[in-house]
Write a protein that holds these residues in place. Structure first.
Motif, short mmCIF file in Angstrom:
data_model
loop_
_atom_site.label_atom_id
_atom_site.label_comp_id
_atom_site.label_asym_id
_atom_site.label_seq_id
_atom_site.Cartn_x
_atom_site.Cartn_y
_atom_site.Cartn_z
N LEU A 126 0.83 -1.20 0.00
CA LEU A 126 0.00 0.00 0.00
C LEU A 126 0.86 1.26 0.00
N GLY A 127 1.92 1.26 0.81
CA GLY A 127 2.82 2.41 0.83
C GLY A 127 3.49 2.64 -0.51
N MET A 128 3.89 1.57 -1.17
CA MET A 128 4.50 1.70 -2.49
C MET A 128 3.51 2.25 -3.51
N ILE A 129 2.28 1.76 -3.44
CA ILE A 129 1.26 2.24 -4.37
C ILE A 129 0.97 3.72 -4.13
N GLU A 130 0.88 4.12 -2.88
CA GLU A 130 0.61 5.53 -2.57
C GLU A 130 1.74 6.44 -3.05
N ARG A 131 2.98 5.95 -2.97
CA ARG A 131 4.13 6.75 -3.41
C ARG A 131 4.39 6.62 -4.90
N ARG A 132 3.69 5.69 -5.55
CA ARG A 132 3.90 5.41 -6.97
C ARG A 132 5.36 5.01 -7.24
N ALA A 133 5.88 4.19 -6.37
CA ALA A 133 7.26 3.71 -6.54
C ALA A 133 7.52 2.54 -5.60
N GLY A 134 8.14 1.49 -6.12
CA GLY A 134 8.49 0.37 -5.26
C GLY A 134 9.07 -0.78 -6.06
N LYS A 135 9.91 -1.55 -5.41
CA LYS A 135 10.54 -2.72 -6.02
C LYS A 135 10.33 -3.92 -5.10
N ILE A 136 9.73 -4.96 -5.63
CA ILE A 136 9.55 -6.21 -4.89
C ILE A 136 10.30 -7.30 -5.65
N ILE A 137 11.20 -7.97 -4.94
CA ILE A 137 12.03 -9.01 -5.55
C ILE A 137 11.79 -10.32 -4.79
N ASN A 138 11.28 -11.30 -5.49
CA ASN A 138 11.02 -12.60 -4.89
C ASN A 138 12.10 -13.59 -5.33
N VAL A 139 12.70 -14.25 -4.36
CA VAL A 139 13.72 -15.25 -4.69
C VAL A 139 13.01 -16.58 -4.89
N VAL A 140 12.90 -16.99 -6.15
CA VAL A 140 12.26 -18.25 -6.50
C VAL A 140 13.35 -19.32 -6.64
N SER A 141 13.30 -20.13 -7.66
CA SER A 141 14.33 -21.17 -7.81
C SER A 141 14.24 -21.79 -9.18
N VAL A 142 15.39 -22.25 -9.68
CA VAL A 142 15.41 -22.96 -10.95
C VAL A 142 14.60 -24.24 -10.88
#
Length: 251
Positions: A126-142
Motif C-alpha cells: 500500500l505504501g509503495m502504491i501511494e508513493r507510486r514507486a516500489g521494487k519487490i524481488i522474490n527469490v524463487v528457484s530454478v
C-alpha cells in the motif's frame, strides 16, 4: 557507481538475511548505497551479516520476525516505515520421498516460502502504491522450472506458488510504478544444499549438469538484485532472472 544502479537514499528490507543468498543480496544492496533492514528469526546470523556490512563501511538494522505470522510481519514493516525495496528471500526445504512428506512438513514449507512473501508484500504494498514507486524481488528457484526428486514441496512453493505470485501481482501493480520481479537461483553453495554437497558423488553429478561447470557462489546473485532494485529496471516487471550458470537453458 553509475547513478542508474545507485540505491542511495533507498531502504531495502531483506528476509532470511542471516546467511547464504539473503546475506549476499543484503551486502550487494548495501554496497550500492541502500539502507538495509535484515529480517529473520534468529539474531546471531543476522548480527553476523550486519557486522560484515559494518566492516564494509555501511550499517544495517536488525528486525527479528517470524514471517509466517501476520501480526508480527505487519508490526515489523510498520516499525521500519518507508520501504522502497522488499526482497522476499527467506525459504526452507524438506528433502524426502513424496510419500514420506508429512502434512506438517508440507505446511511448514508453504508457510515460509509462500505465505511469508504474501504477508510481507501485503504489508509494504500500500505504501509503495501511494508513493507510486516500489521494487519487490522474490527469490524463487530454478527447480520451479525443472523437475527434481525429493523436493516436491519446495519446488511447488517456489514454482507453482511464488513465481506465479510474482507474475500475477506484477500485472496488478504495474500501473502504480511498482515492479515485481524474481531471481531464480540455480545450484548454490549454501547451507540449504549441505546434504547434496556432503554427498561427493551426488554433488559432482549436479556440477556436471551446469554449463558453467561450477555451482554458484552467493555473491553471484548481487548483480541481479541490484539491477532489479534500481531505476535500470523501471520497465521490467513480472520477470524471473535465472542466475544458474546456464542450467535452465540446457536441461
Amino acid at each position: 557507481m553509475n547513478r542508474l544502479f545507485s540505491q542511495e537514499g533507498k531502504t531495502a528490507v531483506v528476509s532470511g538475511a542471516g546467511r547464504g543468498l539473503g546475506a549476499a543480496i543484503a551486502k550487494a544492496l548495501s554496497a550500492a548505497g541502500a539502507r538495509i533492514v535484515l529480517v529473520g528469526r534468529n539474531s546471531d546470523p543476522l548480527e553476523e551479516t550486519g557486522k560484515a556490512i559494518a566492516d564494509a563501511g555501511s550499517a544495517a538494522s536488525i528486525k527479528l520476525c517470524d514471517i509466517t505470522n501476520a501480526r508480527a510481519v505487519a508490526a515489523t514493516m510498520d516499525a521500519v516505515g518507508h520501504i522502497d525495496i522488499l526482497v522476499n528471500n527467506a525459504g526452507i526445504s524438506h528433502r524426502a520421498e513424496f510419500s514420506d512428506v508429512s502434512e506438517a512438513a508440507w505446511d511448514e514449507v508453504m508457510a515460509v516460502n509462500l505465505k511469508g512473501p504474501f504477508l510481507s508484500t501485503r504489508a509494504v504494498l500500500l505504501g509503495m502504491i501511494e508513493r507510486r514507486a516500489g521494487k519487490i524481488i522474490n527469490v524463487v528457484s530454478v527447480v520451479g522450472e525443472l523437475g527434481r526428486p525429493l523436493i516436491v514441496p519446495y519446488s511447488t512453493s517456489k514454482g507453482g506458488g511464488l513465481k506465479m505470485m510474482t507474475r500475477a501481482l506484477s500485472t496488478e501493480v504495474a500501473k502504480y510504478n511498482v515492479q515485481v520481479n524474481g531471481i531464480g537461483p540455480g545450484y548454490f553453495v549454501t547451507e540449504m544444499n549441505r546434504a547434496i554437497m556432503d554427498d561427493t558423488a551426488l554433488y559432482q553429478a549436479r556440477v556436471a549438469r551446469v554449463p558453467a561447470a561450477r555451482w554458484g557462489d552467493p555473491q553471484d546473485l548481487g548483480g541481479a538484485a541490484v539491477f532489479l532494485a534500481s531505476r535500470a529496471s523501471d520497465y521490467v516487471t513480472g520477470q524471473v532472472i535465472y542466475v544458474d550458470g546456464g542450467l535452465s537453458s540446457s536441461c
